[in-house]
Design an enzyme around this catalytic site. Structure first.
Site, PDB file in Angstrom:
ATOM      1  N   GLY A  22      -0.300   1.972   1.362  1.00 56.39           N
ATOM      2  CA  GLY A  22      -0.848   3.006   2.237  1.00 56.39           C
ATOM      3  C   GLY A  22       0.279   3.866   2.789  1.00 56.39           C
ATOM      4  N   LYS A  23      -0.043   5.004   3.299  1.00 50.87           N
ATOM      5  CA  LYS A  23       0.962   5.847   3.950  1.00 50.87           C
ATOM      6  C   LYS A  23       0.243   6.909   4.756  1.00 50.87           C
ATOM      7  CE  LYS A  23       5.552   6.346   3.909  1.00 50.87           C
ATOM      8  NZ  LYS A  23       6.570   5.319   3.607  1.00 50.87           N
ATOM      9  N   GLY A  24       0.900   7.412   5.788  1.00 53.54           N
ATOM     10  CA  GLY A  24       0.247   8.456   6.561  1.00 53.54           C
ATOM     11  C   GLY A  24       1.223   9.140   7.470  1.00 53.54           C
TER      12      GLY A  24
END
Ligand code: NAD
Length: 428
Positions: free
Chosen positions: A113-115
């Site tokens: 995931g990444k954000g």
């Protein structure tokens, strides 16, 4: 020309396309079933939240935040949160996919995931930063959680921001669950449930890879020279740890400019200075040089530890080094990589080289689950073994399949993922 987000590349750097291509190449090297390639080609979930925040002057400003959940076959999504004015959906997709690869490569029970939020964290006050962080994590709601999706620090975020994020999430669950959800983020301050060794983990992991590379190449690290682009968490810790092995930091740069000192900088003093002043700007030692001059400096190791796309064709042609050790995610463009490899310059690819951070994040998460606090020695010991094992697996894959270290890192990871898909098959 000032280094923009894409640095050396003069055209727009299509980061996600680049990562898709690496995944594709690895699938070809491995000959995995077509459906694995298809599933990995896109993230599972793309979240965009627009949320209002009251600024210190009373005005209301709208912020845009992202969270990309790429794949959760092996476990909860895991990956950093970036606060930077150039954060885009495309970059977050690329970085989330890279996290899927990194976690699988390191054999961690996580997906990718990444954000992040598109804004400059240096342009707001501490109180505004706290409100922005809390409002963002509140907006993400149950999309994150210790068994769902576990954010961590990245560019522009640190342990203090992770403490606010954890506290926000804790306040959204019932009284009885508060302590049980500490693992919703990693990279927290130690007193708030963080682990010893996380702060320096990415740099430490990079140094383990460099040490393995040096052994493979019969290269003596004592007396070697180093240049580092980006002197934040990853760059500064890498330089400091390498200095203990006798490697001299002779040039350094960040978003404010570049400095050269053939006698070598004291990385610890520079690290202190940057912590206080937020950049290397004004540091009293060394001579100011241009970005172009920085990339022409003769050195043994160059560690890009800033942003993606910083090493383009021009930089790859100019670099006079033996090794590019990628602390940053995606610093080298595919065209630049070809030039470097043709010129006999080795590359320690990001998915392997900077995976020490997520590995120690995993140790933090496990400690949170068990309400334990491991000693620094235990954390460092485990990290060293994990990095050395991963380096070996990637080097062996590169040798056996006659591919680059980068494609080999993707291949080791995708091999694991494909194995699980073949056992569990596709729902329903
Ligand atoms: P950071 O915010 O602590 O430091 C970033 C550094 O890059 C700063 O010195 C900044 O001045 C510099 N920089 C920004 N824009 C620049 C530009 N245009 N030109 C030159 N320098 C520039 O971030 P960090 O956590 O050290 O992350 C750096 C890289 O490492 C990122 O690619 C990140 O995704 C990656 N990474 C970080 C971790 C981690 O644990 N923090 C783990 C794995 C990978």
């Amino acid at each position: 020309m000032p280094a923009g987000p894409a640095g050396g590349t003069k055209t727009k750097y299509e980061f996600f396309k680049v990562i898709q291509k690496y995944m594709d190449e690895a699938c070809t090297v491995l000959d995995v079933p077509e459906y694995v390639r298809t599933i990995l080609s896109q993230p599972k979930t793309e979240l965009i939240v627009n949320f209002p925040v009251r600024m210190d002057d009373g005005s209301i400003r709208l912020f845009k935040g992202y969270r990309i959940q790429h794949n959760n076959l092996l476990g909860p999504y895991k990956g950093g949160m970036r606060f930077h004015e150039n954060v885009t959906l495309d970059d977050a997709k690329a970085l989330a996919a890279m996290m899927t690869i990194k976690c699988a490569l390191m054999n961690l029970p996580y997906g990718g995931g990444k954000g992040g939020i598109k804004f400059n964290p240096n342009s707001v006050s501490r109180t505004e930063l706290q409100r922005i962080t809390r409002r963002f994590f509140h907006a993400l709601g149950s999309n994150i959680g210790p068994e769902t999706d576990i954010p961590a620090p990245d560019v522009g975020t640190d342990s203090r921001i992770m403490a606010w994020a954890m506290d926000t999430y804790m306040n959204s669950v019932g009284q009885g669950d508060k302590q049980a959800v500490k693992g919703v983020v990693t990279g927290k301050p130690v007193a708030s449930g963080g682990t010893l060794g996380r702060e320096a983990a990415t740099g430490q992991g990079l140094v383990h890879c460099i040490t393995e590379w040096a052994e493979d190449r019969n290269f003596k690290l004592g007396g070697a020279t180093l240049t580092v682009q980006g002197f934040g968490n990853v760059g500064s810790n890498t330089a400091a740890i390498l200095s203990k092995l006798g490697v001299s930091l002779i040039a350094v740069g960040d978003h404010t400019g570049y400095l050269f000192n053939p006698e070598g900088f004291n990385p610890y003093k520079l690290q202190e200075y940057v912590k206080k002043n937020r950049s290397i700007d004004g540091y009293p030692a060394g001579k100011k040089i241009s970005r172009e001059e920085f990339f022409r400096i003769k050195c043994d190791i160059f560690a890009p530890c800033a942003l993606e796309g910083q090493v383009g064709v021009e930089e790859a042609t100019a670099l006079q080094t033996r090794l590019v050790a990628e602390g940053a995610n995606g610093p080298t463009t595919p065209e630049a990589e070809k030039i470097l490899l043709d010129r006999g310059i080795d590359i320690l690819p990001d998915t392997l080289a900077n995976s020490g951070g997520v590995t120690v994040s995993y140790y933090e998460w496990v400690q949170n689950k068990r309400s334990e606090q491991w000693s620094l020695e235990e954390v460092e010991d485990k990290l060293e073994k994990a990095m050395k094992r991963a380096y070996r697996e990637v080097a062996d894959m590169a040798r056996d399949r006659k591919c680059s270290m980068r494609v080999a890192a993707y291949a080791v990871a995708i091999n694991r993922i494909a194995q699980v898909y073949s056992e569990r098959e596709i729902f329903p």
